[in-house]
Design a protein around this motif. Structure first.
Motif, short mmCIF file in Angstrom:
data_model
loop_
_atom_site.label_atom_id
_atom_site.label_comp_id
_atom_site.label_asym_id
_atom_site.label_seq_id
_atom_site.Cartn_x
_atom_site.Cartn_y
_atom_site.Cartn_z
N ASP A 113 0.84 -1.18 -0.01
CA ASP A 113 -0.07 -0.12 0.14
C ASP A 113 0.88 1.15 -0.24
O ASP A 113 1.82 1.53 0.97
CB ASP A 113 -0.90 0.07 1.18
CG ASP A 113 -1.96 -0.95 1.27
OD1 ASP A 113 -2.29 -1.46 0.04
OD2 ASP A 113 -2.52 -1.73 2.40
N GLY A 114 0.50 2.22 -1.03
CA GLY A 114 1.29 3.57 -1.04
C GLY A 114 0.55 4.76 -1.10
O GLY A 114 -0.72 4.71 -1.09
N PRO A 115 0.98 5.81 -1.15
CA PRO A 115 0.32 7.07 -1.03
C PRO A 115 -0.58 7.16 -2.40
O PRO A 115 -1.81 7.77 -2.12
CB PRO A 115 1.55 8.28 -1.25
CG PRO A 115 2.70 7.30 -0.89
CD PRO A 115 2.56 6.01 -1.19
N GLN A 116 -0.28 6.28 -3.44
CA GLN A 116 -1.30 6.50 -4.53
C GLN A 116 -2.13 5.27 -4.67
O GLN A 116 -2.84 4.79 -5.68
CB GLN A 116 -0.44 6.46 -5.95
CG GLN A 116 -0.24 8.12 -6.08
CD GLN A 116 0.82 8.91 -5.35
OE1 GLN A 116 1.95 8.09 -5.17
NE2 GLN A 116 0.74 9.80 -4.50
N PRO B 289 9.54 4.15 3.45
CA PRO B 289 8.76 4.04 4.69
C PRO B 289 7.19 4.29 4.26
O PRO B 289 6.16 4.14 4.95
CB PRO B 289 9.10 5.16 5.65
CG PRO B 289 9.97 6.15 4.92
CD PRO B 289 10.61 5.36 3.64
N ALA B 290 6.87 5.12 3.31
CA ALA B 290 5.93 5.47 2.79
C ALA B 290 4.72 4.20 2.14
O ALA B 290 3.44 4.20 1.60
CB ALA B 290 5.66 6.63 1.59
N PHE B 291 5.74 2.96 1.92
CA PHE B 291 4.98 1.83 1.64
C PHE B 291 5.24 0.56 2.33
O PHE B 291 6.59 0.55 2.95
CB PHE B 291 5.92 1.54 0.16
CG PHE B 291 5.62 2.44 -0.92
CD1 PHE B 291 4.56 2.10 -1.94
CD2 PHE B 291 6.28 3.44 -1.01
CE1 PHE B 291 4.22 3.19 -3.04
CE2 PHE B 291 6.30 4.59 -2.30
CZ PHE B 291 5.21 4.32 -3.17
N ARG B 292 4.29 0.01 2.74
CA ARG B 292 4.45 -1.23 3.44
C ARG B 292 3.32 -2.04 3.05
O ARG B 292 2.27 -1.83 2.22
CB ARG B 292 4.19 -0.66 4.99
CG ARG B 292 2.88 -0.15 5.28
CD ARG B 292 2.82 -0.23 6.95
NE ARG B 292 1.37 0.45 7.23
CZ ARG B 292 1.47 1.58 7.95
NH1 ARG B 292 2.82 2.34 8.09
NH2 ARG B 292 0.20 2.11 8.12
N PRO C 275 0.81 5.24 4.74
CA PRO C 275 0.77 5.29 3.28
C PRO C 275 -0.26 6.17 2.59
O PRO C 275 -0.01 6.66 1.39
CB PRO C 275 0.69 3.68 2.79
CG PRO C 275 0.71 2.79 3.85
CD PRO C 275 0.40 3.74 5.10
N ALA C 276 -1.38 6.27 3.08
CA ALA C 276 -2.42 7.05 2.50
C ALA C 276 -2.01 8.67 2.59
O ALA C 276 -2.56 9.52 1.69
CB ALA C 276 -3.82 6.97 3.19
#
Length: 332
Positions: A218-221, A272-275, A325-326
């Motif tokens: 899961d990432g920001p987009q 760190p924005a993805f996990r 991540p959001a």
């Protein structure tokens, strides 16, 4: 008032009934254990005694239940039908015992548990002494395996699973969150540079066991999928752990596995924005029953209390694992 029946006759039938029930239990244990010697070890009986009790059961029924060879046993057609009915009877007896045991709050008997290998070694085995001391009438069979076990078919009372659970006939209780982060050894990052965007992973060695590829993050987009690529291929998660510690590449690891490495600086979180998906958690799963046996309940309660709302392995990692991540900003 006239007595109902003959007291001596009732006593004899009662003793015979208890022996018949014990023989049924031995028969069921032989089938599930796969051999008379294995069943004997579980029940504290010699193979000769087990064989004698099986012969007595077959003589009473007037039919052969098992085909025996020097290496294995096999159910006859009559044996298969009898086994299905006997296991149903034994399950009802266990439920009856569990009902009374649950009311008294005492856990008794033999508890058979399956758990993933690494998690079991790190976060179950070290705490078993306290659990057994608190439940002196309980014995525990803990089997560690990364294979997916059939809880009902293989006779487990419960299993600990780290997964995104799908709908099933099993009951599940979440024991703890399971944070998974991308990480690498500082030595690796010094040699190859730190990935600053998810696309950069295509130029890095990504380490994953066969059942952990691809990575679904899961990432920001939104969700992204990354294929692990590199020269190391293995079916062992523990090999991956040793490799990432040694500086071979980047890995996606659970904090229960690498929390101490992250706190000590032996490993560093990257991107760190993805996990991994938040839907994956650590669960206790068990067959749906009207009466949950006390031995199952106390073990699940023990693990849930041990791990708590914030698992002890996540202590000191809040800044690393709480970033959403959001809302995080990714470098693209």
């Amino acid at each position: 008032m006239r007595p109902i029946g003959n007291a001596n006759g009732l006593a004899k039938r009662g003793r015979r009934g208890m022996n018949d029930f014990a023989d049924m239990e031995i028969f069921a244990r032989v089938v599930t254990a796969g051999s008379m010697s294995a069943a004997g070890r579980e029940m504290g009986l010699s193979p000769a005694v087990v064989s004698k009790r099986l012969r007595r059961l077959e003589d009473r029924l007037g039919t052969r239940l098992l085909q025996r060879t020097t290496r294995q046993i096999a159910l006859t057609e009559a044996g298969r039908g009898y086994f299905e009915r006997v296991t149903a009877i034994l399950a009802q007896v266990e439920e009856a015992d569990a009902f009374v045991t649950r009311r008294s709050g005492l856990a008794r008997g033999r508890l058979k548990v399956a758990a993933p290998t690494s998690f079991g070694r790190k976060h179950i085995a070290p705490h078993l002494l306290a659990f057994l001391d608190a439940n002196p009438d309980l014995s525990l069979d803990l089997e560690l395996s990364d294979d997916f076990v059939d809880i009902v078919g293989e006779g487990y009372d419960l299993a600990v699973r780290i997964a995104e659970l799908s709908d099933s006939s099993l009951v599940a209780r979440r024991l703890a969150r399971n944070h998974r982060v991308l990480c690498a050894a500082p030595a690796y990052l010094e040699r190859h540079g730190e990935p600053m965007a998810i696309a950069d992973l295509a130029r890095h060695t990504c380490l994953a066991a066969a059942n952990q590829d691809p990575w679904r993050l899961d990432g920001p987009q939104g969700p992204v999928t990354v294929r692990a690529q590199g020269r190391l291929h293995t079916n062992s998660s523990e090999v991956v752990l040793q490799a990432v510690r040694a500086g071979v590449g980047v890995a996606l690891r659970s904090t229960w596995d690498v929390g101490e490495d992250l706190r000590s600086g032996r490993l560093k979180v990257v991107l760190p924005a993805f996990r991994a998906s938040r839907h994956v958690a650590i669960y206790a799963v068990y067959p749906s029953r009207r009466f949950l046996p006390a031995k199952v309940r106390v073990f699940i309660d023990y693990l849930a209390g041990l791990y708590g709302p914030e698992p002890y392995w996540d202590k000191g990692l809040r800044d690393l694992i709480s970033q959403s991540p959001a809302t995080a900003t990714a470098a693209e």
